[in-house]
Design a protein around this motif. Structure first.
Motif, PDB file in Angstrom:
ATOM      1  N   ILE A  29       0.838  -1.196   0.000  1.00  9.70           N
ATOM      2  CA  ILE A  29       0.000   0.000   0.000  1.00  9.70           C
ATOM      3  C   ILE A  29       0.869   1.241   0.000  1.00  9.70           C
ATOM      4  N   GLN A  30       0.485   2.233  -0.797  1.00 10.68           N
ATOM      5  CA  GLN A  30       1.145   3.535  -0.804  1.00 10.68           C
ATOM      6  C   GLN A  30       0.163   4.603  -0.360  1.00 10.68           C
ATOM      7  N   MET A  31       0.617   5.477   0.524  1.00  9.94           N
ATOM      8  CA  MET A  31      -0.196   6.579   1.036  1.00  9.94           C
ATOM      9  C   MET A  31       0.594   7.878   0.955  1.00  9.94           C
ATOM     10  N   LYS A  32      -0.132   8.983   0.749  1.00 13.05           N
ATOM     11  CA  LYS A  32       0.514  10.298   0.754  1.00 13.05           C
ATOM     12  C   LYS A  32       0.151  11.032   2.040  1.00 13.05           C
ATOM     13  N   ILE A  33       1.163  11.560   2.705  1.00 14.44           N
ATOM     14  CA  ILE A  33       0.972  12.321   3.946  1.00 14.44           C
ATOM     15  C   ILE A  33       1.193  13.796   3.653  1.00 14.44           C
ATOM     16  N   ASN A  34       0.227  14.625   4.017  1.00 16.05           N
ATOM     17  CA  ASN A  34       0.460  16.061   3.946  1.00 16.05           C
ATOM     18  C   ASN A  34       0.922  16.549   5.321  1.00 16.05           C
ATOM     19  N   HIS A  35       1.334  17.802   5.435  1.00 19.30           N
ATOM     20  CA  HIS A  35       1.947  18.275   6.684  1.00 19.30           C
ATOM     21  C   HIS A  35       3.050  17.289   7.095  1.00 19.30           C
ATOM     22  N   SER A  36       3.854  16.943   6.116  1.00 20.22           N
ATOM     23  CA  SER A  36       4.874  15.920   6.321  1.00 20.22           C
ATOM     24  C   SER A  36       5.829  16.262   7.459  1.00 20.22           C
ATOM     25  N   ASP A  37       6.114  17.561   7.631  1.00 18.17           N
ATOM     26  CA  ASP A  37       7.045  17.939   8.696  1.00 18.17           C
ATOM     27  C   ASP A  37       6.449  17.771  10.083  1.00 18.17           C
ATOM     28  N   TRP A  38       5.109  17.664  10.185  1.00 23.71           N
ATOM     29  CA  TRP A  38       4.460  17.426  11.471  1.00 23.71           C
ATOM     30  C   TRP A  38       4.483  15.944  11.825  1.00 23.71           C
ATOM     31  N   VAL A  39       4.203  15.085  10.828  1.00 22.81           N
ATOM     32  CA  VAL A  39       4.168  13.641  11.070  1.00 22.81           C
ATOM     33  C   VAL A  39       5.597  13.119  10.923  1.00 22.81           C
ATOM     34  N   THR A  40       6.319  13.120  12.010  1.00 22.26           N
ATOM     35  CA  THR A  40       7.748  12.778  11.967  1.00 22.26           C
ATOM     36  C   THR A  40       8.009  11.277  12.033  1.00 22.26           C
ATOM     37  N   GLU A  41       6.988  10.505  12.383  1.00 24.43           N
ATOM     38  CA  GLU A  41       7.164   9.056  12.454  1.00 24.43           C
ATOM     39  C   GLU A  41       5.853   8.365  12.122  1.00 24.43           C
ATOM     40  N   PHE A  42       5.935   7.293  11.330  1.00 25.91           N
ATOM     41  CA  PHE A  42       4.756   6.529  10.944  1.00 25.91           C
ATOM     42  C   PHE A  42       5.134   5.055  10.876  1.00 25.91           C
ATOM     43  N   LYS A  43       4.637   4.271  11.841  1.00 26.26           N
ATOM     44  CA  LYS A  43       4.902   2.844  11.900  1.00 26.26           C
ATOM     45  C   LYS A  43       3.588   2.071  11.802  1.00 26.26           C
ATOM     46  N   VAL A  44       3.667   0.875  11.233  1.00 23.53           N
ATOM     47  CA  VAL A  44       2.481   0.021  11.130  1.00 23.53           C
ATOM     48  C   VAL A  44       2.752  -1.304  11.820  1.00 23.53           C
ATOM     49  N   LYS A  45       1.666  -1.965  12.211  1.00 17.88           N
ATOM     50  CA  LYS A  45       1.760  -3.254  12.894  1.00 17.88           C
ATOM     51  C   LYS A  45       2.483  -4.261  12.006  1.00 17.88           C
ATOM     52  N   SER A  46       3.472  -4.940  12.592  1.00 14.86           N
ATOM     53  CA  SER A  46       4.222  -5.953  11.867  1.00 14.86           C
ATOM     54  C   SER A  46       4.608  -7.056  12.841  1.00 14.86           C
ATOM     55  N   GLY A  47       3.949  -8.202  12.712  1.00 13.60           N
ATOM     56  CA  GLY A  47       4.198  -9.291  13.647  1.00 13.60           C
ATOM     57  C   GLY A  47       3.770  -8.895  15.047  1.00 13.60           C
ATOM     58  N   SER A  48       4.682  -9.035  16.006  1.00 13.61           N
ATOM     59  CA  SER A  48       4.366  -8.679  17.392  1.00 13.61           C
ATOM     60  C   SER A  48       4.727  -7.236  17.724  1.00 13.61           C
ATOM     61  N   GLY A  49       5.280  -6.514  16.747  1.00 16.93           N
ATOM     62  CA  GLY A  49       5.691  -5.137  16.998  1.00 16.93           C
ATOM     63  C   GLY A  49       5.234  -4.198  15.902  1.00 16.93           C
ATOM     64  N   PHE A  50       5.990  -3.119  15.706  1.00 18.85           N
ATOM     65  CA  PHE A  50       5.672  -2.122  14.693  1.00 18.85           C
ATOM     66  C   PHE A  50       6.920  -1.840  13.857  1.00 18.85           C
ATOM     67  N   ALA A  51       6.711  -1.627  12.550  1.00 23.90           N
ATOM     68  CA  ALA A  51       7.829  -1.377  11.650  1.00 23.90           C
ATOM     69  C   ALA A  51       7.644  -0.037  10.939  1.00 23.90           C
ATOM     70  N   ASN A  52       8.742   0.674  10.721  1.00 23.89           N
ATOM     71  CA  ASN A  52       8.686   1.939  10.007  1.00 23.89           C
ATOM     72  C   ASN A  52       8.216   1.731   8.576  1.00 23.89           C
ATOM     73  N   THR A  53       7.423   2.660   8.066  1.00 26.65           N
ATOM     74  CA  THR A  53       7.036   2.632   6.664  1.00 26.65           C
ATOM     75  C   THR A  53       8.185   3.177   5.819  1.00 26.65           C
ATOM     76  N   SER A  54       8.238   2.763   4.571  1.00 26.45           N
ATOM     77  CA  SER A  54       9.304   3.209   3.666  1.00 26.45           C
ATOM     78  C   SER A  54       8.887   4.486   2.943  1.00 26.45           C
ATOM     79  N   VAL A  55       9.790   5.460   2.893  1.00 28.35           N
ATOM     80  CA  VAL A  55       9.526   6.709   2.176  1.00 28.35           C
ATOM     81  C   VAL A  55       9.889   6.509   0.713  1.00 28.35           C
ATOM     82  N   ILE A  56       8.912   6.703  -0.189  1.00 28.44           N
ATOM     83  CA  ILE A  56       9.112   6.512  -1.624  1.00 28.44           C
ATOM     84  C   ILE A  56       9.523   7.815  -2.290  1.00 28.44           C
ATOM     85  N   SER A  57       8.887   8.912  -1.892  1.00 27.71           N
ATOM     86  CA  SER A  57       9.208  10.209  -2.482  1.00 27.71           C
ATOM     87  C   SER A  57       8.797  11.313  -1.512  1.00 27.71           C
ATOM     88  N   GLU A  58       9.412  12.482  -1.677  1.00 28.72           N
ATOM     89  CA  GLU A  58       9.096  13.643  -0.849  1.00 28.72           C
ATOM     90  C   GLU A  58       8.995  14.881  -1.730  1.00 28.72           C
TER      91      GLU A  58
END
Length: 226
Positions: A70-99
């Motif tokens: 899944i690809q999502m676009k975040i606006n106010h990118s400088d406000w959202v400094t971290e975005f992790k999603v559920k992965s197994g028993s923990g959370f993993a950082n999402t990959s930045v494709i473009s800025e």
């Protein structure tokens, strides 16, 4: 008579639940590119989170060999400094494709197996101008009824190049090639790619008709017996 009617109604209910159950796994989708709407919810209930305004809709889904990205676009990118999603028993950082610094946006991607249940995520929001710095847990609820096909993979199994996380230029090139051979698929609603919706409706109508017929017949027999 009442017992038989109750059993028949339970059977009808079960069939309807199965028919309207949302798409859950990539196995339900052919390889290709799709879009889907979603809502960012609070962690503790189904109320819409304020963070919902920071995520632009719809999201893109790339399916390759049964795996959804899944690809999502975040606006106010400088406000959202971290975005992790559920992965197994923990959370993993999402990959930045473009800025896009000028627009203050960024595109991120991550893999997901299930669209039918809200995806738990963790975000960090920082607004320096008002000295705001907080961590939040939110949930992404996907609207499977909004799923639309953008393009389907070639019959030889090749899919959109963007599933590998390459630049958007690769995406545009791949989409143009797919669109030329899949024009009829563009913008179509995807209800259930593997099961014929018309066939399901026929079975449901026949089943409901049978229940009504036998129920009425038994009622008439009961009246005659009286």
């Amino acid at each position: 008579m009442k017992k038989s009617l109750m059993i028949a109604l339970l059977v009808v209910s079960f069939v309807c639940i199965q028919m309207f159950a949302p798409l859950a796994y990539a196995a339900d989708l052919a390889d290709g590119t799709y879009t889907i709407n979603y809502t960012v919810l609070k962690a503790e209930n189904d109320s819409v989170s304020m963070a919902n305004d920071y995520w632009e809709k719809p999201a893109k889904i790339f399916v390759e060999n049964g795996q959804m990205t899944i690809q999502m676009k975040i606006n106010h990118s400088d406000w959202v400094t971290e975005f992790k999603v559920k992965s197994g028993s923990g959370f993993a950082n999402t990959s930045v494709i473009s800025e896009d610094a000028a627009a203050n946006t960024r595109v991120v991607q991550f893999k997901v197996n299930d669209l039918s249940t809200p995806l738990e995520s963790k975000i960090h929001v920082t607004v320096d101008s008002i000295d705001y710095d907080h961590d939040y847990t939110v949930r992404f609820r996907f609207d499977t009824n909004s799923l639309k096909t953008i393009s389907l993979a070639e019959s030889n199994g090749n899919t959109d190049n963007n599933t590998s996380g390459n630049n958007s230029a690769n995406e545009n090139s791949s989409n143009k090639n797919n669109e030329s051979s899949n024009t009829n698929n563009s913008g179509q609603q995807v209800a259930n790619p593997q099961t014929g919706e018309e066939t399901i409706w026929i079975y449901v109508v026949l089943l409901v008709s049978s229940v009504v017929f036998f129920s009425v017949r038994k009622l008439k027999k009961g009246e005659m017996a009286e």
